[in-house]
Design a protein around this motif. Structure first.
Motif, PDB file in Angstrom:
ATOM      1  N   LEU A  14       0.813  -1.209   0.000  1.00  0.00           N
ATOM      2  CA  LEU A  14       0.000   0.000   0.000  1.00  0.00           C
ATOM      3  C   LEU A  14       0.851   1.266   0.000  1.00  0.00           C
ATOM      4  O   LEU A  14       0.327   2.368   0.121  1.00  0.00           O
ATOM      5  CB  LEU A  14      -0.974  -0.024   1.190  1.00  0.00           C
ATOM      6  CG  LEU A  14      -1.911  -1.246   1.218  1.00  0.00           C
ATOM      7  CD1 LEU A  14      -2.887  -1.144   2.390  1.00  0.00           C
ATOM      8  CD2 LEU A  14      -2.688  -1.419  -0.089  1.00  0.00           C
ATOM      9  N   THR A  17      -0.472   4.091  -4.203  1.00  0.00           N
ATOM     10  CA  THR A  17      -1.935   4.151  -4.290  1.00  0.00           C
ATOM     11  C   THR A  17      -2.419   3.279  -5.457  1.00  0.00           C
ATOM     12  O   THR A  17      -1.616   2.853  -6.301  1.00  0.00           O
ATOM     13  CB  THR A  17      -2.409   5.596  -4.555  1.00  0.00           C
ATOM     14  OG1 THR A  17      -1.915   5.985  -5.857  1.00  0.00           O
ATOM     15  CG2 THR A  17      -1.907   6.559  -3.495  1.00  0.00           C
ATOM     16  N   LYS A  18      -3.727   3.101  -5.522  1.00  0.00           N
ATOM     17  CA  LYS A  18      -4.300   2.320  -6.628  1.00  0.00           C
ATOM     18  C   LYS A  18      -3.926   2.958  -7.975  1.00  0.00           C
ATOM     19  O   LYS A  18      -3.517   2.253  -8.911  1.00  0.00           O
ATOM     20  CB  LYS A  18      -5.823   2.244  -6.478  1.00  0.00           C
ATOM     21  CG  LYS A  18      -6.519   1.507  -7.606  1.00  0.00           C
ATOM     22  CD  LYS A  18      -7.996   1.345  -7.326  1.00  0.00           C
ATOM     23  CE  LYS A  18      -8.679   0.511  -8.401  1.00  0.00           C
ATOM     24  NZ  LYS A  18      -9.280   1.324  -9.452  1.00  0.00           N
ATOM     25  N   ARG A 189      -8.631  -3.595  -3.747  1.00  0.00           N
ATOM     26  CA  ARG A 189      -8.609  -2.274  -4.389  1.00  0.00           C
ATOM     27  C   ARG A 189      -8.933  -2.360  -5.867  1.00  0.00           C
ATOM     28  O   ARG A 189      -9.346  -1.385  -6.487  1.00  0.00           O
ATOM     29  CB  ARG A 189      -7.226  -1.619  -4.244  1.00  0.00           C
ATOM     30  CG  ARG A 189      -6.785  -1.432  -2.813  1.00  0.00           C
ATOM     31  CD  ARG A 189      -5.717  -0.379  -2.688  1.00  0.00           C
ATOM     32  NE  ARG A 189      -4.451  -0.727  -3.303  1.00  0.00           N
ATOM     33  CZ  ARG A 189      -3.360   0.043  -3.215  1.00  0.00           C
ATOM     34  NH1 ARG A 189      -3.408   1.186  -2.548  1.00  0.00           N
ATOM     35  NH2 ARG A 189      -2.235  -0.326  -3.776  1.00  0.00           N
ATOM     36  N   ARG A 211      -6.558  -3.999   8.018  1.00  0.00           N
ATOM     37  CA  ARG A 211      -6.350  -3.100   6.878  1.00  0.00           C
ATOM     38  C   ARG A 211      -7.000  -3.678   5.610  1.00  0.00           C
ATOM     39  O   ARG A 211      -7.595  -2.946   4.812  1.00  0.00           O
ATOM     40  CB  ARG A 211      -4.844  -2.877   6.661  1.00  0.00           C
ATOM     41  CG  ARG A 211      -4.512  -1.819   5.642  1.00  0.00           C
ATOM     42  CD  ARG A 211      -4.985  -0.436   6.083  1.00  0.00           C
ATOM     43  NE  ARG A 211      -5.062   0.493   4.968  1.00  0.00           N
ATOM     44  CZ  ARG A 211      -4.085   1.341   4.628  1.00  0.00           C
ATOM     45  NH1 ARG A 211      -2.982   1.386   5.351  1.00  0.00           N
ATOM     46  NH2 ARG A 211      -4.234   2.156   3.592  1.00  0.00           N
ATOM     47  N   GLU A 215      -9.771  -1.932   3.292  1.00  0.00           N
ATOM     48  CA  GLU A 215      -9.604  -1.736   1.840  1.00  0.00           C
ATOM     49  C   GLU A 215     -10.809  -2.297   1.089  1.00  0.00           C
ATOM     50  O   GLU A 215     -11.312  -1.691   0.145  1.00  0.00           O
ATOM     51  CB  GLU A 215      -8.310  -2.408   1.347  1.00  0.00           C
ATOM     52  CG  GLU A 215      -7.026  -1.761   1.824  1.00  0.00           C
ATOM     53  CD  GLU A 215      -6.829  -0.346   1.308  1.00  0.00           C
ATOM     54  OE1 GLU A 215      -7.271  -0.049   0.183  1.00  0.00           O
ATOM     55  OE2 GLU A 215      -6.247   0.470   2.049  1.00  0.00           O
TER      56      GLU A 215
END
Ligand code: CP
Length: 326
Positions: A14, A17-18, A189, A211, A215
């Protein structure tokens, strides 16, 4: 498209970012095509990557080393036992000194409770980016290659597709839990409904699970934990089944062996693959314990994409190196 990567570390999945992962994948496909066409792509001419290994490797070493050469640079293979680390070189010294010699420092350190901390301490002292070639918590480059492979096989719209991340029995050794942890963090994601399957003792780290759930919630996708391999495989689009150790339950080696041996039936075989969708893909990062973790008929069979998955390590890693080390 986000392109602000220069000098950045990739230690946890992570950290990017996506949108940044999407940039990495776009470049990875471009580099894959350039290699297919024989087009030079020397974006890292005169750059040198240190590859510091505390643990063995086939794919990771081969793909980073080949990747640096194809990008016009060089990779220095450094086996930790041949260094002065055991004689006192600290993480700070490694970061300060290697950060001055090299343009990037890639590290594999999988020791439970040690590896990730080591990478972060080196990163604090290094002026060059730190790339995680696998630690005790994460294996981000494996997962970038996995995501690339899934998109190649299943298309860019992964919503409503079911991915099983399952524990599998292996007799060889207690493998790191970094692959399943990185998978449950990254895949939601990108729209996949993740089902995590494992015997009760093989839990992932609580902070990683928290987490991963967050997500999945943010992405509006499903995230479920089951303790039955058959139940998990039903109607799956993607089957990713591999062994990991029960280090969250116990670190006693004899106890790990005793617990692990209770679950010999957790193998990916033809009967189980038939529970998944007709066009399901079978994935494994390799190495696999053949005919223990997965039958040869599955890993060599029509569902298996393990060689494409291994190939994509090369392209995904080249993309991250080109973006962070240029
Ligand atoms: N999948 C993977 O990381 O392979 P190696 O351990 O051979 O590098």
């Amino acid at each position: 498209m986000i392109t602000n990567f220069r000098g950045r570390d990739l230690i946890s999945d992570l950290d990017f970012t996506k949108e940044e992962v999407e940039t990495v994948l776009e470049l990875a496909w471009d580099l894959k095509m350039k290699r297919a066409l024989g087009q030079p792509h020397a974006y890292l001419r005169d750059k040198v990557l240190a590859m510091l290994f505390f643990f063995s490797s086939t794919r990771t070493r081969g793909s980073f080393e080949a990747g640096m050469a194809q990008l016009g640079g060089h990779a220095a293979f450094i086996e930790s036992r041949t260094t002065q680390i055991s004689h006192g070189d600290t993480e700070k010294e490694m970061g300060e000194i290697f950060g001055r010699y090299f343009d990037g420092i890639a590290i594999r350190h999988c020791d439970w409770g040690v590896g990730n901390r080591y990478l972060n301490l080196v990163a604090e002292a290094s002026r060059a980016p730190i790339l995680n070639m696998q630690c005790d918590i994460y294996h981000p480059f494996q997962i970038l290659a996995d995501l690339m492979t899934i998109i190649e096989k299943k298309g860019r719209d992964l919503r409503r597709k079911k991915m099983v991340v399952s524990w599998a029995y292996a007799a060889s050794y207690a493998k790191p839990m970094s692959v399943p942890q990185s998978l449950v963090l990254q895949m939601p994601r990108f729209g996949l409904d993740v089902v995590l399957a494992h015997p009760p003792e093989f839990k992932l780290m609580p902070e990683v699970m928290e987490r991963a759930r967050a997500e999945a919630k943010a992405a509006g996708v499903g995230f479920e934990v089951v303790h039955d391999m058959d139940e998990a495989f039903k109607d799956a689009d993607i089957v990713y089944a591999k062994s990991w150790g029960c280090m969250e339950h116990t670190t006693d080696a004899e106890e790990i062996t005793r617990i692990t041996n209770q679950y010999e039936s957790w193998i990916t075989d033809d009967r189980r693959m038939a529970l998944a969708k007709e066009d399901a893909i079978y994935m494994h990062p390799l190495p696999a314990d053949r005919d223990i973790e997965v039958t040869s008929s599955v890993i060599d069979g029509r569902h298996s994409v393990v060689f494409d998955e291994a190939e994509n390590r090369l392209h995904a890693q080249k993309a991250v190196m080109a973006l962070t080390m240029s």
